[in-house]
Design a protein around this motif. Sequence first.
Motif, PDB file in Angstrom:
ATOM      1  N   VAL A   4       0.871  -1.176   0.000  1.00  0.00           N
ATOM      2  CA  VAL A   4       0.000   0.000   0.000  1.00  0.00           C
ATOM      3  C   VAL A   4       0.904   1.221   0.000  1.00  0.00           C
ATOM      4  CG1 VAL A   4      -1.798   1.263   1.229  1.00  0.00           C
ATOM      5  CG2 VAL A   4      -1.769  -1.240   1.316  1.00  0.00           C
ATOM      6  N   ARG A   5       0.689   2.108  -0.966  1.00  0.00           N
ATOM      7  CA  ARG A   5       1.443   3.363  -1.035  1.00  0.00           C
ATOM      8  C   ARG A   5       0.476   4.517  -0.792  1.00  0.00           C
ATOM      9  NH1 ARG A   5       4.841   3.135  -6.544  1.00  0.00           N
ATOM     10  NH2 ARG A   5       2.727   3.328  -7.338  1.00  0.00           N
ATOM     11  N   TYR A   6       0.888   5.429   0.072  1.00  0.00           N
ATOM     12  CA  TYR A   6       0.062   6.584   0.425  1.00  0.00           C
ATOM     13  C   TYR A   6       0.625   7.843  -0.219  1.00  0.00           C
ATOM     14  CZ  TYR A   6      -1.464   3.433   4.144  1.00  0.00           C
ATOM     15  OH  TYR A   6      -1.950   2.366   4.845  1.00  0.00           O
ATOM     16  N   PHE A   7      -0.260   8.718  -0.678  1.00  0.00           N
ATOM     17  CA  PHE A   7       0.151   9.969  -1.307  1.00  0.00           C
ATOM     18  C   PHE A   7      -0.509  11.146  -0.604  1.00  0.00           C
ATOM     19  CE2 PHE A   7       0.825   6.661  -4.367  1.00  0.00           C
ATOM     20  CZ  PHE A   7       2.034   7.010  -4.949  1.00  0.00           C
ATOM     21  N   ALA A   8       0.202  12.265  -0.562  1.00  0.00           N
ATOM     22  CA  ALA A   8      -0.286  13.554  -0.051  1.00  0.00           C
ATOM     23  C   ALA A   8      -0.898  13.400   1.344  1.00  0.00           C
ATOM     24  CB  ALA A   8      -1.247  14.172  -1.051  1.00  0.00           C
ATOM     25  N   GLY A   9      -2.148  13.818   1.511  1.00  0.00           N
ATOM     26  CA  GLY A   9      -2.806  13.774   2.810  1.00  0.00           C
ATOM     27  C   GLY A   9      -2.959  12.374   3.377  1.00  0.00           C
ATOM     28  N   ALA A  10      -3.031  11.383   2.513  1.00  0.00           N
ATOM     29  CA  ALA A  10      -3.110  10.000   2.997  1.00  0.00           C
ATOM     30  C   ALA A  10      -1.798   9.619   3.676  1.00  0.00           C
ATOM     31  CB  ALA A  10      -3.419   9.046   1.843  1.00  0.00           C
ATOM     32  N   ARG A  11      -0.680  10.060   3.113  1.00  0.00           N
ATOM     33  CA  ARG A  11       0.628   9.786   3.713  1.00  0.00           C
ATOM     34  C   ARG A  11       0.725  10.462   5.076  1.00  0.00           C
ATOM     35  NH1 ARG A  11       5.983  10.862   0.321  1.00  0.00           N
ATOM     36  NH2 ARG A  11       5.037   9.126  -0.789  1.00  0.00           N
ATOM     37  N   ALA A  12       0.286  11.692   5.159  1.00  0.00           N
ATOM     38  CA  ALA A  12       0.330  12.409   6.438  1.00  0.00           C
ATOM     39  C   ALA A  12      -0.551  11.731   7.482  1.00  0.00           C
ATOM     40  CB  ALA A  12      -0.102  13.862   6.231  1.00  0.00           C
TER      41      ALA A  12
END
Length: 80
Positions: A4-12
């Motif tokens: 699972v890779r998170y980007f932008a606000g999902a990563r935060a």
Amino acid sequence: MLTVRYFAGARAAAGVADETVPAGVCLDDLAAALADRHGPGLAKVLAAASFLVDGVACHDRRAVLAPGVTVDVLPPFAGG
């Protein structure tokens, strides 16, 4: 396992850029497990996010995710 890779606000909200989780679940169940793992901030993001499975938009959230796939979590993006 799947990635699972998170980007932008999902990563935060997740507090990590990516993670490996067990395969053999559907996207709805994966999202629920990720929300349980990372808390209500990520749960809110996941409710509005789009998901790519191996780079392709996933429209069947009940399809089982096979081992080795990559799921990208893309929160809504603002801009103009």
